[in-house]
Write an enzyme that holds these catalytic residues in place. Structure first.
Site, PDB file in Angstrom:
ATOM      1  NE  ARG A 243      34.261  67.312  19.256  1.00 17.05           N
ATOM      2  CZ  ARG A 243      35.326  67.700  19.952  1.00 17.05           C
ATOM      3  NH1 ARG A 243      36.384  68.187  19.341  1.00 17.05           N
ATOM      4  NH2 ARG A 243      35.331  67.580  21.275  1.00 17.05           N
ATOM      5  CG  HIS A 291      40.752  65.052  17.865  1.00 12.27           C
ATOM      6  ND1 HIS A 291      39.412  64.791  17.809  1.00 12.27           N
ATOM      7  CD2 HIS A 291      40.879  66.069  18.746  1.00 12.27           C
ATOM      8  CE1 HIS A 291      38.750  65.598  18.624  1.00 12.27           C
ATOM      9  NE2 HIS A 291      39.633  66.399  19.208  1.00 12.27           N
TER      10      HIS A 291
HETATM   11  P1  NDP Z   1      33.309  77.958  23.571  1.00 10.64           P
HETATM   12  O1  NDP Z   1      31.978  77.439  23.970  1.00 10.64           O
HETATM   13  O2  NDP Z   1      34.100  78.730  24.567  1.00 10.64           O
HETATM   14  O3  NDP Z   1      33.165  78.893  22.285  1.00 10.64           O
HETATM   15  C1  NDP Z   1      32.333  78.569  21.223  1.00 10.64           C
HETATM   16  C2  NDP Z   1      32.258  79.745  20.267  1.00 10.64           C
HETATM   17  O4  NDP Z   1      31.471  79.347  19.140  1.00 10.64           O
HETATM   18  C3  NDP Z   1      31.558  80.965  20.874  1.00 10.64           C
HETATM   19  O5  NDP Z   1      32.159  82.147  20.402  1.00 10.64           O
HETATM   20  C4  NDP Z   1      30.149  80.847  20.321  1.00 10.64           C
HETATM   21  O6  NDP Z   1      29.450  82.066  20.167  1.00 10.64           O
HETATM   22  C5  NDP Z   1      30.422  80.281  18.941  1.00 10.64           C
HETATM   23  N1  NDP Z   1      29.238  79.620  18.409  1.00 10.64           N
HETATM   24  C6  NDP Z   1      28.627  78.503  18.871  1.00 10.64           C
HETATM   25  N2  NDP Z   1      27.558  78.213  18.110  1.00 10.64           N
HETATM   26  C7  NDP Z   1      27.490  79.163  17.171  1.00 10.64           C
HETATM   27  C8  NDP Z   1      26.598  79.421  16.086  1.00 10.64           C
HETATM   28  N3  NDP Z   1      25.553  78.621  15.844  1.00 10.64           N
HETATM   29  N4  NDP Z   1      26.820  80.502  15.332  1.00 10.64           N
HETATM   30  C9  NDP Z   1      27.871  81.316  15.576  1.00 10.64           C
HETATM   31  N5  NDP Z   1      28.762  81.130  16.577  1.00 10.64           N
HETATM   32  C10 NDP Z   1      28.565  80.067  17.346  1.00 10.64           C
HETATM   33  O7  NDP Z   1      34.142  76.711  23.035  1.00 10.64           O
HETATM   34  P2  NDP Z   1      35.721  76.501  23.055  1.00 10.64           P
HETATM   35  O8  NDP Z   1      36.346  77.682  22.413  1.00 10.64           O
HETATM   36  O9  NDP Z   1      36.184  76.136  24.412  1.00 10.64           O
HETATM   37  O10 NDP Z   1      35.872  75.185  22.151  1.00 10.64           O
HETATM   38  C11 NDP Z   1      35.429  75.155  20.816  1.00 10.64           C
HETATM   39  C12 NDP Z   1      35.477  73.749  20.261  1.00 10.64           C
HETATM   40  O11 NDP Z   1      36.809  73.374  19.955  1.00 10.64           O
HETATM   41  C13 NDP Z   1      35.020  72.643  21.190  1.00 10.64           C
HETATM   42  O12 NDP Z   1      33.609  72.572  21.236  1.00 10.64           O
HETATM   43  C14 NDP Z   1      35.630  71.411  20.553  1.00 10.64           C
HETATM   44  O13 NDP Z   1      34.734  70.881  19.617  1.00 10.64           O
HETATM   45  C15 NDP Z   1      36.846  71.949  19.822  1.00 10.64           C
HETATM   46  N6  NDP Z   1      38.115  71.460  20.393  1.00 10.64           N
HETATM   47  C16 NDP Z   1      38.981  70.772  19.565  1.00 10.64           C
HETATM   48  C17 NDP Z   1      40.191  70.340  20.041  1.00 10.64           C
HETATM   49  C18 NDP Z   1      41.171  69.679  19.152  1.00 10.64           C
HETATM   50  O14 NDP Z   1      42.208  69.177  19.631  1.00 10.64           O
HETATM   51  N7  NDP Z   1      40.956  69.626  17.858  1.00 10.64           N
HETATM   52  C19 NDP Z   1      40.603  70.577  21.432  1.00 10.64           C
HETATM   53  C20 NDP Z   1      39.631  71.310  22.200  1.00 10.64           C
HETATM   54  C21 NDP Z   1      38.429  71.725  21.684  1.00 10.64           C
HETATM   55  P3  NDP Z   1      29.080  82.991  21.463  1.00 10.64           P
HETATM   56  O15 NDP Z   1      30.389  83.629  21.869  1.00 10.64           O
HETATM   57  O16 NDP Z   1      28.133  83.968  20.926  1.00 10.64           O
HETATM   58  O17 NDP Z   1      28.529  82.063  22.492  1.00 10.64           O
HETATM   59  C1  OXD Z   2      38.205  68.718  23.210  1.00  9.67           C
HETATM   60  C2  OXD Z   2      39.009  67.956  22.264  1.00  9.67           C
HETATM   61  O1  OXD Z   2      37.019  68.934  22.963  1.00  9.67           O
HETATM   62  O2  OXD Z   2      40.154  67.555  22.614  1.00  9.67           O
HETATM   63  O3  OXD Z   2      38.752  69.131  24.251  1.00  9.67           O
HETATM   64  O4  OXD Z   2      38.587  67.746  21.130  1.00  9.67           O
END
Ligand code: NDP
Ligand code: OXD
Length: 328
Positions: A243, A291
């Site tokens: 993001r 995006h």
């Molecule tokens: P998940 O919730 O599965 O994973 C998030 C990861 O981030 C986890 O490993 C979590 O740690 C870690 N995390 C969260 N907060 C912290 C913190 N404060 N400090 C350290 N680690 C942290 O999310 P997804 O993998 O499914 O998706 C990630 C993001 O990707 C989405 O939220 C979205 O914003 C973005 N996205 C972008 C897209 C694009 O097209 N550009 C498409 C889809 C998603 P822990 O394992 O310990 O919980």
């Molecule tokens: C998502 C994205 O969060 O597309 O899935 O950004």
């Protein structure tokens, strides 16, 4: 109207009664989503927000990003759950969704493999200097420059959840050394995981390519700033696929202009579409994509959504339920 418990709701409806779903999305993809959900919804009614629908009975809303006004959800007195069309849910955690309503996000194999492919593509483009040659072509210049190998490169993945883990797996298979950073430990990971603020510096200082895949939360907003970018090794590349507000834009420009970072591949921005006067558009070391790293596949994720619908009305565990306290 006071919100009803699931049990009361079910008692109000006979066993076969329909507790419909509404799809809320104010753009040209609304009908595509409605049709995709209807294909797998069986007897459950799925309505588009712009057609007449029984406001009083709606029990689940499927929504996306800022494509609906926050008040859109408050019209539905019997809402039990809100399903995001994507993995991100920050737009649902702004206080506009009543705390009694469950929030769900997409966890889908296609979303993960598309993200992994995009992360690999950007990382290899950086190593092999592809943007340099695109520019050279515009200028009709034949100028070879040194390239790097996957096996000599360490990639740090900020956030090893559903998407970060898929990226790590693909990059490891291609030969990269992978490191991860998470909030909690991940014993199952086949690479080194660093956790929390204490281990952040050790993680950053080794990351020659840094791929950001943490969700946007109060803890991650502004995480990529002057101090953290300075901890990356000289010449590092930033890839932000998560993001926009996780990155402080001016601090990135400063790190690029000083030569500390060699490039940035950005797919997400604080304001989207990226305003036409934003300096990222013309910065020679910034590579902008709109995006598109991984776009939710309606066909494959619709089944998760309808399964979640049934779990919701039956009070069973949900796939991708968001923890409001963690913010993701
Ligand atoms: P998940 O919730 O599965 O994973 C998030 C990861 O981030 C986890 O490993 C979590 O740690 C870690 N995390 C969260 N907060 C912290 C913190 N404060 N400090 C350290 N680690 C942290 O999310 P997804 O993998 O499914 O998706 C990630 C993001 O990707 C989405 O939220 C979205 O914003 C973005 N996205 C972008 C897209 C694009 O097209 N550009 C498409 C889809 C998603 P822990 O394992 O310990 O919980
Ligand atoms: C998502 C994205 O969060 O597309 O899935 O950004």
């Amino acid at each position: 109207m006071a919100r009803k418990s699931i049990r009361l709701l079910l008692r109000d409806h006979d066993d076969n009664a329909n507790m419909p779903i509404v799809v809320i999305r104010y753009d040209d993809r609304l009908q595509e989503w409605v049709q995709g959900l209807r294909k797998v919804a069986g007897k459950v009614d799925v309505y588009a927000v712009d057609e007449p629908h029984p406001i009083e009975d709606i029990c689940m809303a499927v929504v996306w990003g800022r494509k609906h006004p926050p008040s859109a959800l408050q019209r539905y007195p019997r809402l039990l759950g809100v399903q995001s069309m994507g993995a991100g849910v920050e737009f649902l955690l702004d206080g506009s969704v009543d705390p009694s309503i469950k929030i769900m996000r997409v966890i889908d194999d296609n979303l993960a493999s598309d993200m992994a492919e995009f992360a690999l593509a950007t990382t290899l483009a950086a190593l092999k200097q592809l943007p340099t040659y695109k520019q050279a072509q515009v200028n009709r210049e034949w100028t070879p420059v040194p390239y790097r190998r996957a096996r000599d490169t360490t990639v740090g993945i900020l956030g090893c959840g559903a998407l970060g883990m898929a990226v790590a797996d693909l990059l490891q298979r291609v030969g990269f050394t992978v490191l991860g950073w998470t909030r909690s430990s991940r014993p199952e990971a086949k690479f080194d995981i660093y956790t929390g603020n204490e281990q952040q510096q050790d993680f950053l200082k080794q990351s020659q390519v840094l791929i950001c895949l943490v969700p946007l939360t109060p803890a991650t907003q502004g995480l990529l700033n002057r101090q953290t970018l300075a901890q990356l090794p000289r010449g590092a590349v930033l890839v932000n696929l998560a993001r926009g507000p996780i990155l402080v834009d001016d601090d990135l420009v400063e790190a690029l202009d000083s030569g500390h970072l060699s490039g940035a591949y950005l797919d997400v921005f604080t304001t989207e579409p990226l305003p036409t006067d934003h300096p990222f558009w013309w910065h020679p070391k910034v590579h902008v994509t709109p995006h598109v790293a991984s776009v939710t596949d309606i066909a494959s994720s619709a089944t998760q959504m309808i399964d979640n619908y049934h779990a919701l009305v039956e009070g069973r565990p949900l796939k991708g339920q968001v923890c409001r306290d963690r913010g993701y």
